[in-house]
Design a protein around this motif. Structure first.
Motif, PDB file in Angstrom:
ATOM      1  N   LYS A 100       0.789  -1.171   0.162  1.00  0.00           N
ATOM      2  CA  LYS A 100      -0.051  -0.178   0.037  1.00  0.00           C
ATOM      3  C   LYS A 100       0.852   1.297   0.117  1.00  0.00           C
ATOM      4  CE  LYS A 100      -3.791  -2.366   2.451  1.00  0.00           C
ATOM      5  NZ  LYS A 100      -4.495  -2.150   3.705  1.00  0.00           N
ATOM      6  N   PRO A 101       0.460   2.502  -0.488  1.00  0.00           N
ATOM      7  CA  PRO A 101       1.239   3.712  -0.746  1.00  0.00           C
ATOM      8  C   PRO A 101       1.573   4.092   0.595  1.00  0.00           C
ATOM      9  CG  PRO A 101      -0.740   4.020  -1.416  1.00  0.00           C
ATOM     10  CD  PRO A 101      -1.077   2.624  -1.392  1.00  0.00           C
ATOM     11  N   TYR A 102       2.961   4.529   1.037  1.00  0.00           N
ATOM     12  CA  TYR A 102       3.037   5.553   2.080  1.00  0.00           C
ATOM     13  C   TYR A 102       3.169   6.744   1.957  1.00  0.00           C
ATOM     14  CZ  TYR A 102       8.154   5.063   0.782  1.00  0.00           C
ATOM     15  OH  TYR A 102       9.434   5.137   0.242  1.00  0.00           O
ATOM     16  N   TYR A 103       3.090   7.120   0.753  1.00  0.00           N
ATOM     17  CA  TYR A 103       3.158   8.755   0.438  1.00  0.00           C
ATOM     18  C   TYR A 103       2.541   8.832  -1.092  1.00  0.00           C
ATOM     19  CZ  TYR A 103       7.495   9.571  -1.864  1.00  0.00           C
ATOM     20  OH  TYR A 103       8.614   9.321  -2.518  1.00  0.00           O
ATOM     21  N   ARG A 104       1.936  10.131  -1.267  1.00  0.00           N
ATOM     22  CA  ARG A 104       1.930  10.468  -2.696  1.00  0.00           C
ATOM     23  C   ARG A 104       2.427  11.930  -2.685  1.00  0.00           C
ATOM     24  NH1 ARG A 104      -2.336   9.077  -6.432  1.00  0.00           N
ATOM     25  NH2 ARG A 104      -2.980  10.860  -7.678  1.00  0.00           N
ATOM     26  N   SER A 221       0.228  13.490 -10.291  1.00  0.00           N
ATOM     27  CA  SER A 221       0.730  13.121  -8.819  1.00  0.00           C
ATOM     28  C   SER A 221       0.614  11.402  -8.687  1.00  0.00           C
ATOM     29  CB  SER A 221      -0.273  13.823  -7.779  1.00  0.00           C
ATOM     30  OG  SER A 221      -1.512  13.439  -7.848  1.00  0.00           O
ATOM     31  N   PHE A 222       1.291  11.184  -7.917  1.00  0.00           N
ATOM     32  CA  PHE A 222       1.439   9.469  -7.817  1.00  0.00           C
ATOM     33  C   PHE A 222       1.683   8.915  -6.673  1.00  0.00           C
ATOM     34  CE2 PHE A 222       3.006  11.223 -11.804  1.00  0.00           C
ATOM     35  CZ  PHE A 222       2.348  10.443 -12.859  1.00  0.00           C
ATOM     36  N   ASN A 223       1.069   7.827  -6.440  1.00  0.00           N
ATOM     37  CA  ASN A 223       1.234   7.054  -4.938  1.00  0.00           C
ATOM     38  C   ASN A 223       2.487   6.271  -5.084  1.00  0.00           C
ATOM     39  OD1 ASN A 223      -1.239   7.832  -4.119  1.00  0.00           O
ATOM     40  ND2 ASN A 223      -2.174   5.890  -4.732  1.00  0.00           N
ATOM     41  N   ILE A 224       3.256   6.508  -3.891  1.00  0.00           N
ATOM     42  CA  ILE A 224       4.508   5.916  -4.061  1.00  0.00           C
ATOM     43  C   ILE A 224       4.385   4.534  -2.962  1.00  0.00           C
ATOM     44  CG2 ILE A 224       7.038   6.153  -3.398  1.00  0.00           C
ATOM     45  CD1 ILE A 224       6.070   7.539  -5.988  1.00  0.00           C
TER      46      ILE A 224
END
Length: 273
Positions: A100-104, A221-224
């Motif tokens: 799961k992403p931890y920042y965007r 913008s993108f999820n990382i």
């Protein structure tokens, strides 16, 4: 139990302890040795710091396999089984299993503070300003801002900076921001974590403004997330649990490196920065 057997038992126990210590879990990270603010061989990047936090949480020994982040990075690192985790990867990058992403984060406009604020690709000033953008190559696979400018006919006043920078230099990603402070360009459109970190290091005051999502199909913008091999579902779950437990520490690291962060939507990003 006789003292002789007690001594033997204690000795065996000590040997077992040494053996267990020698077999401590390894946390093998795939990373670029010259890619600040993300990572470097000295451990100075924010992904280095996050990797250490997660390794500590898992009770594992952190180690790295270094390889420049170019095409073939995943093939020559993770998929070659020389390391097990990529700390920062676009969520739902299909060649990997991602957490799961931890920042965007997203692309940003960077300007001198004494210049008029730009917040949109539709700003008429962009037609005459000298604009710096990141380019990936000559095969049409370029960053979303480059496509957005081209779609508006903004081409002749655009200067490209390779997204990998000059790898012969330390911190090669800084070139586009330094060009801004030198006056070679009037505005830079750059991936946020890179832009904000290097902007904070300049003596010239710079303004960092998030780019609003474009009118086209390319998100800004993108999820990382963290990435592992497709078959490593258990490791991905352990990483997610560790990130949840260490959420405050990870957020503090991102803040210390000035990473622009946006709310994470319920659906993961489909494209890559």
């Amino acid at each position: 139990m006789s003292s002789r057997f007690l001594r033997i038992s204690l000795a065996l126990g000590a040997l077992c302890g040494v053996s267990l210590a020698a077999e401590a879990r390894a946390f093998r990270v795939c990373a670029d040795p010259n890619n600040l603010p993300f990572s470097d061989a000295k451990g100075a990047g924010f992904e280095n710091k996050i990797a250490q936090v997660v390794a500590t949480d898992l009770g594992a020994d952190l180690s790295y396999f270094w390889f420049a982040q170019r095409r073939g990075f995943v093939r020559n690192t993770l998929n070659a089984n020389v390391c097990d985790v990529v700390i920062g990867i676009p969520a739902e990058m299909h060649m990997l299993r991602t957490t799961k992403p931890y920042y965007r984060s997203g692309y940003v406009f960077v300007q001198r503070e004494d210049h008029p604020l730009i917040t949109s690709f539709d700003d008429p000033n962009l037609k005459h300003l000298k604009i710096g953008v990141q380019l990936i190559g000559n095969d049409g696979v370029n960053t979303p801002p480059a496509h957005e400018l081209a779609d508006r006919g903004i081409i002749t006043n655009v200067r490209g900076y390779m997204v990998y920078g000059d790898y012969e230099q330390a911190a090669p990603l800084k070139d586009i921001i330094e060009a801004l402070t030198k006056g070679d360009i009037d505005v830079a459109i750059v991936w946020g974590p890179q832009a904000a970190w290097f902007a904070s290091q300049q003596q010239t005051p710079l303004r960092v403004t998030p780019v609003a999502d474009s009118r086209g199909n390319l998100p800004m913008s993108f999820n990382i997330a963290m990435g592992v091999r497709k078959q490593d579902a258990q490791l991905a779950s352990e990483l997610e649990a560790a990130m949840n437990r260490r959420r405050a520490e990870i957020d503090a690291i991102l803040a210390a490196y000035h990473v622009p962060r946006f709310p994470i939507p319920t659906e993961k990003a489909e494209a890559t920065p």
